[in-house]
Design a protein around this motif. Structure first.
Motif, PDB file in Angstrom:
ATOM      1  N   VAL A  58       0.867  -1.182   0.000  1.00  0.00           N
ATOM      2  CA  VAL A  58       0.000   0.000   0.000  1.00  0.00           C
ATOM      3  C   VAL A  58       0.898   1.224   0.000  1.00  0.00           C
ATOM      4  CG1 VAL A  58      -1.782   1.284   1.239  1.00  0.00           C
ATOM      5  CG2 VAL A  58      -1.818  -1.211   1.250  1.00  0.00           C
ATOM      6  N   THR A  59       0.831   2.009  -1.064  1.00  0.00           N
ATOM      7  CA  THR A  59       1.705   3.166  -1.199  1.00  0.00           C
ATOM      8  C   THR A  59       1.133   4.369  -0.464  1.00  0.00           C
ATOM      9  OG1 THR A  59       0.618   3.952  -3.212  1.00  0.00           O
ATOM     10  CG2 THR A  59       2.394   2.325  -3.470  1.00  0.00           C
ATOM     11  N   ARG A  60       1.979   5.366  -0.242  1.00  0.00           N
ATOM     12  CA  ARG A  60       1.537   6.598   0.399  1.00  0.00           C
ATOM     13  C   ARG A  60       0.478   7.293  -0.449  1.00  0.00           C
ATOM     14  NH1 ARG A  60       2.948  10.332   4.165  1.00  0.00           N
ATOM     15  NH2 ARG A  60       2.470  12.508   3.670  1.00  0.00           N
ATOM     16  N   GLN A  61       0.660   7.271  -1.771  1.00  0.00           N
ATOM     17  CA  GLN A  61      -0.322   7.917  -2.631  1.00  0.00           C
ATOM     18  C   GLN A  61      -1.690   7.251  -2.492  1.00  0.00           C
ATOM     19  OE1 GLN A  61       0.463   7.668  -6.820  1.00  0.00           O
ATOM     20  NE2 GLN A  61      -1.127   9.162  -7.364  1.00  0.00           N
ATOM     21  N   GLU A  62      -1.679   5.932  -2.390  1.00  0.00           N
ATOM     22  CA  GLU A  62      -2.962   5.231  -2.238  1.00  0.00           C
ATOM     23  C   GLU A  62      -3.646   5.617  -0.933  1.00  0.00           C
ATOM     24  OE1 GLU A  62      -4.758   0.682  -1.944  1.00  0.00           O
ATOM     25  OE2 GLU A  62      -2.720   1.023  -2.663  1.00  0.00           O
ATOM     26  N   THR A  63      -2.896   5.685   0.162  1.00  0.00           N
ATOM     27  CA  THR A  63      -3.510   6.058   1.437  1.00  0.00           C
ATOM     28  C   THR A  63      -4.059   7.481   1.382  1.00  0.00           C
ATOM     29  OG1 THR A  63      -1.391   6.820   2.356  1.00  0.00           O
ATOM     30  CG2 THR A  63      -1.994   4.518   2.735  1.00  0.00           C
ATOM     31  N   GLU A  64      -3.363   8.380   0.692  1.00  0.00           N
ATOM     32  CA  GLU A  64      -3.832   9.758   0.579  1.00  0.00           C
ATOM     33  C   GLU A  64      -5.114   9.835  -0.242  1.00  0.00           C
ATOM     34  OE1 GLU A  64      -0.588  11.949  -1.032  1.00  0.00           O
ATOM     35  OE2 GLU A  64       0.525  12.031   0.856  1.00  0.00           O
ATOM     36  N   VAL A  65      -5.143   9.083  -1.349  1.00  0.00           N
ATOM     37  CA  VAL A  65      -6.343   9.093  -2.194  1.00  0.00           C
ATOM     38  C   VAL A  65      -7.540   8.538  -1.428  1.00  0.00           C
ATOM     39  CG1 VAL A  65      -7.415   8.046  -4.226  1.00  0.00           C
ATOM     40  CG2 VAL A  65      -5.115   9.017  -4.392  1.00  0.00           C
ATOM     41  N   LEU A  88     -19.242   4.147   6.531  1.00  0.00           N
ATOM     42  CA  LEU A  88     -18.558   4.415   5.272  1.00  0.00           C
ATOM     43  C   LEU A  88     -17.833   3.169   4.779  1.00  0.00           C
ATOM     44  CD1 LEU A  88     -16.862   7.846   6.130  1.00  0.00           C
ATOM     45  CD2 LEU A  88     -19.127   7.460   5.138  1.00  0.00           C
ATOM     46  N   PRO A  89     -17.789   2.955   3.471  1.00  0.00           N
ATOM     47  CA  PRO A  89     -17.031   1.817   2.940  1.00  0.00           C
ATOM     48  C   PRO A  89     -15.533   2.089   3.032  1.00  0.00           C
ATOM     49  CG  PRO A  89     -17.872   3.158   1.137  1.00  0.00           C
ATOM     50  CD  PRO A  89     -18.437   3.761   2.398  1.00  0.00           C
ATOM     51  N   LEU A  90     -14.772   1.053   3.268  1.00  0.00           N
ATOM     52  CA  LEU A  90     -13.317   1.185   3.312  1.00  0.00           C
ATOM     53  C   LEU A  90     -12.686  -0.039   2.668  1.00  0.00           C
ATOM     54  CD1 LEU A  90     -10.772   2.722   4.301  1.00  0.00           C
ATOM     55  CD2 LEU A  90     -10.874   1.299   6.361  1.00  0.00           C
ATOM     56  N   PRO A  91     -11.883   0.143   1.615  1.00  0.00           N
ATOM     57  CA  PRO A  91     -11.168  -1.006   1.038  1.00  0.00           C
ATOM     58  C   PRO A  91     -10.313  -1.683   2.101  1.00  0.00           C
ATOM     59  CG  PRO A  91     -10.997   0.929  -0.389  1.00  0.00           C
ATOM     60  CD  PRO A  91     -11.598   1.401   0.893  1.00  0.00           C
ATOM     61  N   ALA A  92     -10.510  -2.955   2.290  1.00  0.00           N
ATOM     62  CA  ALA A  92      -9.858  -3.662   3.397  1.00  0.00           C
ATOM     63  C   ALA A  92      -8.340  -3.583   3.318  1.00  0.00           C
ATOM     64  CB  ALA A  92     -10.315  -5.120   3.425  1.00  0.00           C
ATOM     65  N   ARG A  93      -7.769  -3.597   2.116  1.00  0.00           N
ATOM     66  CA  ARG A  93      -6.315  -3.592   1.985  1.00  0.00           C
ATOM     67  C   ARG A  93      -5.695  -2.307   2.521  1.00  0.00           C
ATOM     68  NH1 ARG A  93      -3.244  -3.998  -1.864  1.00  0.00           N
ATOM     69  NH2 ARG A  93      -2.356  -1.948  -2.274  1.00  0.00           N
ATOM     70  N   THR A  94      -6.499  -1.247   2.651  1.00  0.00           N
ATOM     71  CA  THR A  94      -5.968   0.012   3.167  1.00  0.00           C
ATOM     72  C   THR A  94      -5.486  -0.136   4.603  1.00  0.00           C
ATOM     73  OG1 THR A  94      -7.690   1.063   1.816  1.00  0.00           O
ATOM     74  CG2 THR A  94      -6.435   2.490   3.276  1.00  0.00           C
TER      75      THR A  94
END
Length: 388
Positions: A58-65, A88-94
């Motif tokens: 999980v990249t920093r950009q992904e967490t920010e998005v 709220l929905p949350l992608p589990a991999r986050t």
């Protein structure tokens, strides 16, 4: 789940990652199956494409998005003027983004004027594919920051539910759909509800389609649900939902006749059990009509009641602010007087009269889990029963 009042929070700097355009939000009411009250609002929106990668990194950009996307959901939902908790929905991999992701979301959320305890993050079915330790650690981090966490599927191992201890566990629509007419489905639902009760996790039925479903789900021990029975896809927060069937309550006499206390419910103003007296003082100052405030624990169960008059006498008196303002309001709280939501108004009035020193204090209506559903003003009960 209860309606909470949020306090302004200091601004924090946020990421500059772009948020992709998305379709309009959908909303789904989460309903208490006993009282028929809407206790939370589920927000429906597809996750940003940046969170759909198949790799584990999980990249920093992904967490920010993802963080910016979540806050955009909160801001848009706030436009409905609903103060109900949000799911709220949350992608589990986050969850594998570590503490950095949790801190980022918490900071942006407070900047948007909501508290973590007002938000439940529902992990998608893909959570079953995450490494077990990473999943449990991620849920623990969310919980430590004050967020609720839900498993968006019941198709996970029971021991994982016990270990991770989410706040909610969604029972899949495919199981719920047959609960009224198929004993096999009912047995599975009852088993999941028992696992939830035994581990402190609240089972939520998804896809409730009929009044018969509601009755059978209650018999299985499920207390909250959502689905087409309650509202169409066009539903928006604040709109009515389909009433639930009356619970089959044994009536023992005249005191059980008449309206239930749920007809007199007003939304509670709730605070964490560790809220300061200064926070309560601000709430009472902002709302002159507010009679009381409820202090709740991490499971939304009332642990203290603050009466307006007695509280203000303590805090605004000589040296009162200096003595109490920065300290926990629990020091000035009194034991909550609770009544079950199915109780009749007349029986609730009898409960209020047991304590002659607090006879006019507000009552707290609770569900089968002991969670606060709302506040009942004794003066409203007296007025209604005197007219009838």
């Amino acid at each position: 789940m209860t309606t909470m009042r949020s306090s302004p929070a200091p601004a924090v700097s946020g990421p500059t990652a772009p948020v992709p355009a998305r379709p309009p939000l959908g909303y789904r009411p989460i309903v208490d199956l006993d009282s028929g009250a809407v206790v939370a609002v589920e927000v429906l929106s597809p996750a940003p494409s940046a969170s759909r990668r198949g790799t584990r990194e999980v990249t920093r950009q992904e967490t920010e998005v993802v963080a910016e996307w979540l806050i955009s959901l909160v801001r848009e939902a706030s436009g409905t003027e609903s103060l109900l908790p949000l799911v709220l929905p949350l992608p589990a991999r986050t969850l594998m983004g570590g503490q950095e992701f949790v801190a980022l979301v918490e900071g942006l959320l407070r900047r948007a004027g909501r508290r973590p305890r007002d938000i439940a993050l529902m992990l998608g079915p893909e959570l079953a594919g995450l490494p077990r330790k990473a999943l449990a650690a991620g849920v623990s981090r969310l919980r430590a920051a004050g967020f609720r966490c839900g498993f968006g599927t019941a198709m996970v191992r029971p021991d994982l539910v016990v270990e991770a201890a989410p706040f909610l566990m969604r029972i899949d629509p495919g199981i719920v759909a047959g609960v009224a007419g198929d004993q096999r489905h009912a047995t599975v639902v009852e088993g999941l509800a028992r696992i939830g009760r035994g581990s402190g996790v609240y089972a939520m039925a998804a896809g409730v389609g009929s009044a018969d479903d509601v009755v059978r789900l209650r018999g299985c021990g499920v207390r909250v649900g959502t689905g087409p029975f309650f509202a169409t896809d066009a539903w928006r927060p604040g709109e009515r939902v389909t009433p639930v069937p009356e619970p089959a309550v044994e009536r023992g006499g005249q005191e059980d006749a008449g309206p239930r206390v749920t007809e007199f419910l007003v939304p509670p103003v709730g605070f964490d059990a560790d809220a300061t007296a200064e926070q309560l003082l601000e709430a009472f100052t902002d709302d002159p009509a507010l009679n009381s405030a409820v202090l709740v624990d991490h499971r939304e169960r009332p642990v203290g009641m603050i009466d307006r008059t007695r509280f203000l006498l303590s805090v605004t008196g000589r040296y009162g602010h200096a003595l109490h303002a920065k300290r926990p309001a629990m020091r000035l709280a009194e034991p909550p007087r609770t009544v079950p939501a199915w109780m009749s108004a007349l029986a609730a009035l009898r409960v209020a009269g047991r304590d002659t020193e607090r006879v006019y204090d507000d009552l707290i209506a609770t569900n089968a889990y002991g969670q606060c559903l709302g506040v009942v003003r004794v003066s409203d009960l007296i007025g209604s029963l005197s007219r009838s």
